[in-house]
Design a protein around this motif. Sequence first.
Motif, PDB file in Angstrom:
ATOM      1  N   PHE A 288       0.830  -1.200   0.000  1.00 27.64           N
ATOM      2  CA  PHE A 288       0.000   0.000   0.000  1.00 27.64           C
ATOM      3  C   PHE A 288       0.864   1.249   0.000  1.00 27.64           C
ATOM      4  O   PHE A 288       0.596   2.222  -0.733  1.00 27.64           O
ATOM      5  CB  PHE A 288      -0.931   0.012   1.214  1.00 27.64           C
ATOM      6  CG  PHE A 288      -1.582   1.349   1.451  1.00 27.64           C
ATOM      7  CD1 PHE A 288      -2.619   1.782   0.660  1.00 27.64           C
ATOM      8  CD2 PHE A 288      -1.119   2.197   2.466  1.00 27.64           C
ATOM      9  CE1 PHE A 288      -3.213   3.026   0.862  1.00 27.64           C
ATOM     10  CE2 PHE A 288      -1.695   3.427   2.679  1.00 27.64           C
ATOM     11  CZ  PHE A 288      -2.751   3.843   1.878  1.00 27.64           C
ATOM     12  N   GLU A 289       1.904   1.263   0.807  1.00 29.52           N
ATOM     13  CA  GLU A 289       2.779   2.431   0.901  1.00 29.52           C
ATOM     14  C   GLU A 289       3.474   2.711  -0.429  1.00 29.52           C
ATOM     15  O   GLU A 289       3.652   3.870  -0.818  1.00 29.52           O
ATOM     16  CB  GLU A 289       3.821   2.202   2.005  1.00 29.52           C
ATOM     17  CG  GLU A 289       3.265   2.277   3.422  1.00 29.52           C
ATOM     18  CD  GLU A 289       2.449   1.058   3.832  1.00 29.52           C
ATOM     19  OE1 GLU A 289       1.763   1.116   4.863  1.00 29.52           O
ATOM     20  OE2 GLU A 289       2.501   0.034   3.099  1.00 29.52           O
ATOM     21  N   THR A 290       3.840   1.648  -1.156  1.00 32.35           N
ATOM     22  CA  THR A 290       4.470   1.835  -2.461  1.00 32.35           C
ATOM     23  C   THR A 290       3.525   2.521  -3.446  1.00 32.35           C
ATOM     24  O   THR A 290       3.927   3.414  -4.207  1.00 32.35           O
ATOM     25  CB  THR A 290       4.908   0.485  -3.039  1.00 32.35           C
ATOM     26  OG1 THR A 290       5.850  -0.129  -2.153  1.00 32.35           O
ATOM     27  CG2 THR A 290       5.543   0.650  -4.411  1.00 32.35           C
ATOM     28  N   GLY A 291       2.271   2.145  -3.436  1.00 24.99           N
ATOM     29  CA  GLY A 291       1.312   2.751  -4.355  1.00 24.99           C
ATOM     30  C   GLY A 291       0.851   4.126  -3.948  1.00 24.99           C
ATOM     31  O   GLY A 291       0.495   4.945  -4.797  1.00 24.99           O
ATOM     32  N   PHE A 292       0.867   4.399  -2.634  1.00 22.08           N
ATOM     33  CA  PHE A 292       0.305   5.655  -2.151  1.00 22.08           C
ATOM     34  C   PHE A 292       1.313   6.792  -2.112  1.00 22.08           C
ATOM     35  O   PHE A 292       0.960   7.945  -2.291  1.00 22.08           O
ATOM     36  CB  PHE A 292      -0.283   5.442  -0.760  1.00 22.08           C
ATOM     37  CG  PHE A 292      -0.995   6.649  -0.200  1.00 22.08           C
ATOM     38  CD1 PHE A 292      -2.129   7.153  -0.815  1.00 22.08           C
ATOM     39  CD2 PHE A 292      -0.517   7.303   0.923  1.00 22.08           C
ATOM     40  CE1 PHE A 292      -2.787   8.266  -0.311  1.00 22.08           C
ATOM     41  CE2 PHE A 292      -1.162   8.403   1.443  1.00 22.08           C
ATOM     42  CZ  PHE A 292      -2.306   8.890   0.815  1.00 22.08           C
TER      43      PHE A 292
ATOM     44  N   LEU B 215      -5.745   7.292   3.807  1.00 15.42           N
ATOM     45  CA  LEU B 215      -6.408   7.630   2.544  1.00 15.42           C
ATOM     46  C   LEU B 215      -7.483   8.696   2.690  1.00 15.42           C
ATOM     47  O   LEU B 215      -7.610   9.583   1.842  1.00 15.42           O
ATOM     48  CB  LEU B 215      -7.023   6.372   1.929  1.00 15.42           C
ATOM     49  CG  LEU B 215      -6.185   5.583   0.934  1.00 15.42           C
ATOM     50  CD1 LEU B 215      -6.936   4.352   0.462  1.00 15.42           C
ATOM     51  CD2 LEU B 215      -5.818   6.448  -0.271  1.00 15.42           C
ATOM     52  N   LYS B 216      -8.282   8.618   3.732  1.00 21.61           N
ATOM     53  CA  LYS B 216      -9.454   9.487   3.839  1.00 21.61           C
ATOM     54  C   LYS B 216      -9.103  10.965   3.824  1.00 21.61           C
ATOM     55  O   LYS B 216      -9.715  11.739   3.063  1.00 21.61           O
ATOM     56  CB  LYS B 216     -10.265   9.126   5.081  1.00 21.61           C
ATOM     57  CG  LYS B 216     -11.663   9.722   5.071  1.00 21.61           C
ATOM     58  CD  LYS B 216     -12.521   9.125   6.174  1.00 21.61           C
ATOM     59  CE  LYS B 216     -13.961   9.625   6.077  1.00 21.61           C
ATOM     60  NZ  LYS B 216     -14.823   9.009   7.117  1.00 21.61           N
ATOM     61  N   PRO B 217      -8.125  11.451   4.619  1.00 21.64           N
ATOM     62  CA  PRO B 217      -7.792  12.881   4.552  1.00 21.64           C
ATOM     63  C   PRO B 217      -7.299  13.305   3.173  1.00 21.64           C
ATOM     64  O   PRO B 217      -7.598  14.415   2.712  1.00 21.64           O
ATOM     65  CB  PRO B 217      -6.689  13.038   5.613  1.00 21.64           C
ATOM     66  CG  PRO B 217      -6.852  11.870   6.517  1.00 21.64           C
ATOM     67  CD  PRO B 217      -7.340  10.761   5.652  1.00 21.64           C
ATOM     68  N   PHE B 218      -6.560  12.428   2.502  1.00 20.30           N
ATOM     69  CA  PHE B 218      -6.070  12.761   1.161  1.00 20.30           C
ATOM     70  C   PHE B 218      -7.224  12.914   0.176  1.00 20.30           C
ATOM     71  O   PHE B 218      -7.258  13.864  -0.619  1.00 20.30           O
ATOM     72  CB  PHE B 218      -5.097  11.684   0.686  1.00 20.30           C
ATOM     73  CG  PHE B 218      -4.770  11.770  -0.775  1.00 20.30           C
ATOM     74  CD1 PHE B 218      -3.951  12.773  -1.267  1.00 20.30           C
ATOM     75  CD2 PHE B 218      -5.301  10.850  -1.681  1.00 20.30           C
ATOM     76  CE1 PHE B 218      -3.663  12.862  -2.621  1.00 20.30           C
ATOM     77  CE2 PHE B 218      -5.018  10.924  -3.029  1.00 20.30           C
ATOM     78  CZ  PHE B 218      -4.185  11.933  -3.496  1.00 20.30           C
TER      79      PHE B 218
END
Length: 587
Positions: A272-276, A321-324
């Motif tokens: 997840f960290e790699t994609g985000f 994810l939500k704040p972004f």
Amino acid sequence: MARHRNVRNLDLDEYMDDYDEEYYDEDEEYLDDESYLYTVQGRDFGLDARDPTDAPVQAKPKPKAQPKAPPKQKQPPNPKPQQQAKQQKQRTGSSSSSGAVAAVASLSLADDEDAFGEGESPFCFRQSVKKVVRKQVDATAEYTQRYRSDASERDNMQLVIVGHVDAGKSTLMGHLLLSLGTVTSREMDKLKRSAADAGKASFAFAWLMDESSDERSRGVTINVAQKTFDTQTKHVTILDAPGHRDFVPNMITGSAQADAAVLVVDAVPGEFETGFHEGGQTKEHTLLIRSLGISQLIVAVNKMDAVNWSEIRYLEIVDQLKPFLIGIGFKSKNVWFCPVSGFTGQNLVQSATDGQAAWYTGLPLVGYIDTLTPQLKSLTDKFRLTVTDVFKSVGSSHLACAGRVLSGSVAVGDTLTVLPSFQAATVKTIAVRGEGVNVGLAGEMPVISLQMSTEDAVSEGSFLCHYGDEPTLVTAFRCRIVLFNITVPVVKGTQVVLHQPHSATPAFISKLVSQVDKATGEVIRKRPRCLTKNTSGVVVITTESPVTLEPFDVSKDLGRVLLRQQGQTIGAGIVTQVKTTIPIKTS
């Protein structure tokens, strides 16, 4: 250190004052045609498009003067092109059916005909036809009969699947199709054997979406795959977009056709960290779909079986994810999070409320899809369709085009114009979801077979409209843009690739009009020297070739653009005014 001192001591203000002086005029409301259509043949966009006094560019030798001829002086513009443009302005303005369209059509051509290139005509010619057919259709009644006549009253919806590469998008959608009965067990068993023989047994569900040999051998989605299924309240067409950064243009094409999106993220630690984070496609895909007008988003936290359905890991992803998502324009009420496992099929159709997933009390993925609301498309506006696929119809000699109807309706027998070739075509058949119909409606993705003289005139990225009712062709337009997290500021002359739902065209920034507040639109600074990351501004964009555009208040689909540079999306914008239009005549 010496190199850093040289950069620090550069008098940028003095340099840019000279740069701005000739081309900017505060007294003018709009940029003069000649001031941004200053490119000539053989000159590249970008640095060579600047004022020649700004860089040591060697001027071309002047032709020798004739004997006894007076010195060459600056002459006023040739009145003949001005008169032709004025007459064309009067003709196009008088034929418009609404005030907004009339305002667009009344814009005149550039006074300098050489701006279009030597030997070229500043007109486009559509193919002539003996008889133009355009059937009168009650699109509202047709829509009611098609989607409101049965007890279920299912809405038609397009759903794009986006996310970082290897997040499991195709596997998730393939297992969903099997769980809903769209794919039979026999078909699935055949795919499992084929995948096992190829040494890719874990890709069996993905092969339901990835059908080409290239996609299956490489293990990545390249083209936008399209499948359909029904829920309790929806006729859903899923568009499985590629996640690899090399295929972002294909992802843009698929997302432009969608009403809502499913963002698939990988729950595995590190994935997840790699994609985000920086360089991943999770952020870029969400920025793109929001810029294309998608406001409803389901976040599918996939591969939960690989983390033993850990609630802590799920909440950790939601908290990041939500704040972004809210920060880039999504409303909290229009964002849903759903933990799933595409490989095991948990929480896709039936809620995973037992065993390790007992902590989850929400809906399954299909339940959230049922809560989505389709975007309202105008059934009475002008017919506009973007072509996403072209092929030969089975058992027919006619060419078939697949795409989405952006607005209006089309009927069997209608005469159409194919852009940008301007070839005429006649609609022979229309099919929606595999069933033959007489009318294609806004929001649908029909397959239309066409009879035309030149089949090479239509291809992926082409545009269909009614004959004589073509959209505006533009070579320069004013646009309000929002820049993303860019590393190099945007200045006058910056080269970009202009992406639209149906095409990609080289272009450049020919003027920075103002910097504006992102929230209110209030002008912060006029004639800025540059626009930096996460800022908004009004610019003039000039394209290398004519593009199909309309102001955002006339057409939301044709009024949105994306700006990319060197494989990165640097910004998005909406068209506020078309500046230079190309009239269309019949050959």
